[in-house]
Design a protein around this motif. Structure first.
Motif, PDB file in Angstrom:
ATOM      1  N   PHE A 167       2.011  -4.640   1.078  1.00 24.31           N
ATOM      2  CA  PHE A 167       1.060  -2.712   0.933  1.00 24.31           C
ATOM      3  C   PHE A 167       0.452  -3.041   1.804  1.00 24.31           C
ATOM      4  CE2 PHE A 167       2.842  -3.865  -3.034  1.00 24.31           C
ATOM      5  CZ  PHE A 167       3.595  -3.063  -3.476  1.00 24.31           C
ATOM      6  N   ALA A 168       0.351  -1.785   2.875  1.00 27.89           N
ATOM      7  CA  ALA A 168       0.082  -1.161   3.808  1.00 27.89           C
ATOM      8  C   ALA A 168      -1.437  -0.321   3.196  1.00 27.89           C
ATOM      9  CB  ALA A 168       0.104  -0.317   5.184  1.00 27.89           C
ATOM     10  N   ASN A 178      -4.724   3.187   5.096  1.00 33.54           N
ATOM     11  CA  ASN A 178      -5.839   4.050   6.478  1.00 33.54           C
ATOM     12  C   ASN A 178      -5.607   2.679   7.580  1.00 33.54           C
ATOM     13  OD1 ASN A 178      -7.598   2.157   4.394  1.00 33.54           O
ATOM     14  ND2 ASN A 178      -8.355   1.137   5.572  1.00 33.54           N
ATOM     15  N   ALA A 179      -4.215   2.332   7.214  1.00 37.42           N
ATOM     16  CA  ALA A 179      -4.159   1.187   8.177  1.00 37.42           C
ATOM     17  C   ALA A 179      -3.431   1.745   9.729  1.00 37.42           C
ATOM     18  CB  ALA A 179      -2.473   0.305   7.364  1.00 37.42           C
ATOM     19  N   ASP A 180      -3.558   0.818  10.377  1.00 37.30           N
ATOM     20  CA  ASP A 180      -2.758   1.560  11.854  1.00 37.30           C
ATOM     21  C   ASP A 180      -1.613   1.153  11.924  1.00 37.30           C
ATOM     22  OD1 ASP A 180      -2.140  -1.831  11.929  1.00 37.30           O
ATOM     23  OD2 ASP A 180      -3.260  -1.787  13.330  1.00 37.30           O
ATOM     24  N   ASP A 181      -0.350   2.259  13.171  1.00 32.25           N
ATOM     25  CA  ASP A 181       0.493   1.527  12.680  1.00 32.25           C
ATOM     26  C   ASP A 181       1.544   0.461  13.455  1.00 32.25           C
ATOM     27  OD1 ASP A 181       0.555   4.960  13.496  1.00 32.25           O
ATOM     28  OD2 ASP A 181       0.506   5.069  15.508  1.00 32.25           O
ATOM     29  N   ALA A 182       1.328  -0.701  13.155  1.00 30.94           N
ATOM     30  CA  ALA A 182       1.482  -1.638  13.410  1.00 30.94           C
ATOM     31  C   ALA A 182       2.145  -2.516  11.644  1.00 30.94           C
ATOM     32  CB  ALA A 182       0.674  -2.716  14.174  1.00 30.94           C
ATOM     33  N   ALA A 183       1.145  -2.360  11.393  1.00 33.80           N
ATOM     34  CA  ALA A 183       1.027  -2.783   9.977  1.00 33.80           C
ATOM     35  C   ALA A 183       1.330  -1.629   8.513  1.00 33.80           C
ATOM     36  CB  ALA A 183      -0.416  -2.510   9.459  1.00 33.80           C
ATOM     37  N   ARG A 184       1.068  -0.094   9.542  1.00 29.62           N
ATOM     38  CA  ARG A 184       2.319   0.774   8.549  1.00 29.62           C
ATOM     39  C   ARG A 184       3.996   0.433   9.209  1.00 29.62           C
ATOM     40  NH1 ARG A 184       0.566   6.047   7.059  1.00 29.62           N
ATOM     41  NH2 ARG A 184      -2.214   6.032   7.072  1.00 29.62           N
ATOM     42  N   GLU A 226      -1.311   5.597  -0.302  1.00 28.93           N
ATOM     43  CA  GLU A 226      -1.647   7.200  -0.300  1.00 28.93           C
ATOM     44  C   GLU A 226      -3.814   6.336  -0.165  1.00 28.93           C
ATOM     45  OE1 GLU A 226      -1.016  10.473  -2.442  1.00 28.93           O
ATOM     46  OE2 GLU A 226       1.151  10.388  -1.546  1.00 28.93           O
ATOM     47  N   ASP A 227      -4.284   5.866  -1.228  1.00 21.29           N
ATOM     48  CA  ASP A 227      -5.254   5.679  -0.835  1.00 21.29           C
ATOM     49  C   ASP A 227      -5.469   4.459   0.203  1.00 21.29           C
ATOM     50  OD1 ASP A 227      -5.829   6.848  -3.019  1.00 21.29           O
ATOM     51  OD2 ASP A 227      -5.067   5.463  -5.029  1.00 21.29           O
ATOM     52  N   VAL A 228      -6.927   4.706   0.270  1.00 26.40           N
ATOM     53  CA  VAL A 228      -7.760   3.629   1.583  1.00 26.40           C
ATOM     54  C   VAL A 228      -8.240   2.571   1.154  1.00 26.40           C
ATOM     55  CG1 VAL A 228      -7.313   5.937   2.759  1.00 26.40           C
ATOM     56  CG2 VAL A 228      -9.858   5.957   1.390  1.00 26.40           C
ATOM     57  N   HIS A 229      -8.589   1.446   1.383  1.00 23.53           N
ATOM     58  CA  HIS A 229      -9.678   0.516   1.444  1.00 23.53           C
ATOM     59  C   HIS A 229      -9.423  -0.251   0.301  1.00 23.53           C
ATOM     60  CE1 HIS A 229     -12.086   1.054   5.290  1.00 23.53           C
ATOM     61  NE2 HIS A 229     -11.513   1.769   5.117  1.00 23.53           N
ATOM     62  N   ALA A 230     -10.380  -0.135  -0.542  1.00 25.76           N
ATOM     63  CA  ALA A 230     -10.674  -1.425  -1.910  1.00 25.76           C
ATOM     64  C   ALA A 230      -9.896  -0.542  -2.843  1.00 25.76           C
ATOM     65  CB  ALA A 230     -11.620  -1.218  -2.153  1.00 25.76           C
ATOM     66  N   ASP A 231     -10.021   1.272  -2.624  1.00 24.18           N
ATOM     67  CA  ASP A 231      -9.119   1.529  -3.738  1.00 24.18           C
ATOM     68  C   ASP A 231      -7.669   1.817  -3.660  1.00 24.18           C
ATOM     69  OD1 ASP A 231     -11.214   3.210  -4.388  1.00 24.18           O
ATOM     70  OD2 ASP A 231     -11.111   4.719  -3.329  1.00 24.18           O
ATOM     71  N   ALA A 232      -6.738   1.558  -2.963  1.00 27.53           N
ATOM     72  CA  ALA A 232      -5.444   0.721  -2.358  1.00 27.53           C
ATOM     73  C   ALA A 232      -4.967  -0.545  -3.441  1.00 27.53           C
ATOM     74  CB  ALA A 232      -5.200   0.983  -1.660  1.00 27.53           C
ATOM     75  N   THR A 233      -5.852  -0.989  -2.704  1.00 24.67           N
ATOM     76  CA  THR A 233      -6.273  -2.579  -3.204  1.00 24.67           C
ATOM     77  C   THR A 233      -6.231  -2.740  -4.957  1.00 24.67           C
ATOM     78  OG1 THR A 233      -6.692  -3.413  -1.204  1.00 24.67           O
ATOM     79  CG2 THR A 233      -6.627  -4.893  -3.150  1.00 24.67           C
ATOM     80  N   LEU A 234      -6.896  -2.025  -5.700  1.00 20.65           N
ATOM     81  CA  LEU A 234      -7.604  -1.638  -6.746  1.00 20.65           C
ATOM     82  C   LEU A 234      -5.628  -1.466  -7.033  1.00 20.65           C
ATOM     83  CD1 LEU A 234     -10.176  -0.922  -6.495  1.00 20.65           C
ATOM     84  CD2 LEU A 234      -9.264  -3.129  -7.792  1.00 20.65           C
ATOM     85  N   GLY A 235      -5.497  -0.498  -6.082  1.00 21.98           N
ATOM     86  CA  GLY A 235      -4.173   0.626  -7.133  1.00 21.98           C
ATOM     87  C   GLY A 235      -3.086  -0.891  -7.373  1.00 21.98           C
ATOM     88  N   VAL A 236      -2.757  -1.405  -6.330  1.00 20.53           N
ATOM     89  CA  VAL A 236      -1.111  -2.403  -6.331  1.00 20.53           C
ATOM     90  C   VAL A 236      -1.939  -3.590  -6.928  1.00 20.53           C
ATOM     91  CG1 VAL A 236      -0.690  -4.351  -4.700  1.00 20.53           C
ATOM     92  CG2 VAL A 236      -1.328  -1.642  -3.367  1.00 20.53           C
ATOM     93  N   ILE A 237      -3.234  -3.848  -7.528  1.00 18.21           N
ATOM     94  CA  ILE A 237      -3.370  -4.783  -8.401  1.00 18.21           C
ATOM     95  C   ILE A 237      -2.847  -4.552  -9.607  1.00 18.21           C
ATOM     96  CG2 ILE A 237      -4.583  -6.506  -9.887  1.00 18.21           C
ATOM     97  CD1 ILE A 237      -6.347  -6.874  -6.796  1.00 18.21           C
ATOM     98  N   GLU A 238      -3.271  -2.656 -10.145  1.00 21.31           N
ATOM     99  CA  GLU A 238      -2.974  -2.745 -11.460  1.00 21.31           C
ATOM    100  C   GLU A 238      -0.915  -2.937 -11.284  1.00 21.31           C
ATOM    101  OE1 GLU A 238      -3.056  -0.874 -15.524  1.00 21.31           O
ATOM    102  OE2 GLU A 238      -4.699  -2.506 -13.701  1.00 21.31           O
ATOM    103  N   ARG A 239      -0.556  -2.434 -10.317  1.00 23.43           N
ATOM    104  CA  ARG A 239       1.141  -2.489 -10.007  1.00 23.43           C
ATOM    105  C   ARG A 239       1.206  -3.308 -10.596  1.00 23.43           C
ATOM    106  NH1 ARG A 239       3.075   1.447  -5.185  1.00 23.43           N
ATOM    107  NH2 ARG A 239       4.240   0.859  -5.899  1.00 23.43           N
TER     108      ARG A 239
END
Length: 226
Positions: free
Chosen positions: A191-192, A195-201, A209-222
């Motif tokens: 998962f990127a 706020n990821a750059d083009d290479a990671a995307r 869609e979420d950025v920074h820790a909000d995104a990571t927390l969402g992945v962990i929950e999923r």
């Protein structure tokens, strides 16, 4: 009951607060409770992710300095040395530039295998000098890292998997930068953050869609086990 999958997590831009600086404390409890291995894979100097694991209360499984330093919890592997990167830094400074971190330079003080230059410093002369030493400059979005081209985060994650019970095919990675691409290539799902750059995307299985820790927390929950 299904098991939690192993996690491979970058730090800057991935575990940081939504405003982009400092570890988001909401991550500590989920990581502490995670039943599978959690690998911290970062461009930061070796002691930083080890300390993060220590204070988070999780096993110290670390890929640091963009793959230059790997800690399996039992053994430390250094896959490059700092000498050439140090020479690049001295030549860069002799040309009138600065690494940008001030006289104490805690960013590089404990680095074993590379040198980091502040992101607001000129990168083209840095790349030119590094090329003369056979090194590359990787832009992590937070710093320019002068490093040996050979080691990368993905190789470091493989090393940890070879020395632990980490199943790469089951592993889930979250990252934000070009230095996370190699990690994405060795895990089962990637998962990127938003706020990821083009290479990671481009390399990730999914861009969030979420950025920074909000995104990571969402992945962990999923991906948490049922």
């Amino acid at each position: 009951m299904e098991r939690d999958p192993p996690l491979v997590l970058d730090i800057d831009g991935t575990l940081t607060r939504p405003e982009g600086w400092g570890i988001d404390p909401r991550l500590f409890d989920p990581l502490l409770e995670w039943e599978a291995p959690v690998v911290i894979a970062t461009g930061k100097a070796f002691p930083y992710p080890v300390a993060l694991c220590h204070f988070a209360g999780i096993p110290e499984l670390v890929v640091a300095e963009n793959g230059g330093a790997v800690y399996t919890g039992d053994d430390v592997f250094f896959t490059a040395d700092r000498d050439a990167a140090e020479a690049v830094a001295r030549e860069y400074e002799a040309a009138g530039y600065s690494l940008g971190w001030g006289p104490e330079d805690t960013v590089n003080r404990w680095r074993e295998t590379e040198i980091a230059v502040q992101h607001d410093q000129p990168v083209e002369p840095l790349r030119e000098i590094a090329d003369g030493y056979g090194l590359e400059v990787v832009d992590t979005g937070y710093a320019y890292h002068v490093k040996d081209p050979a080691p990368n985060k993905g190789d470091g994650v493989r090393t940890i998997a070879e020395h632990t019970n980490l199943d790469l095919e089951e592993a889930v990675a979250v990252g934000d930068s070009e230095n996370d691409v190699s990690t994405f290539e060795v895990v089962g799902r990637s998962f990127a953050v938003g706020n990821a750059d083009d290479a990671a995307r481009g390399a990730a299985d999914e861009v969030l869609e979420d950025v920074h820790a909000d995104a990571t927390l969402g992945v962990i929950e999923r991906v948490r086990s049922a």
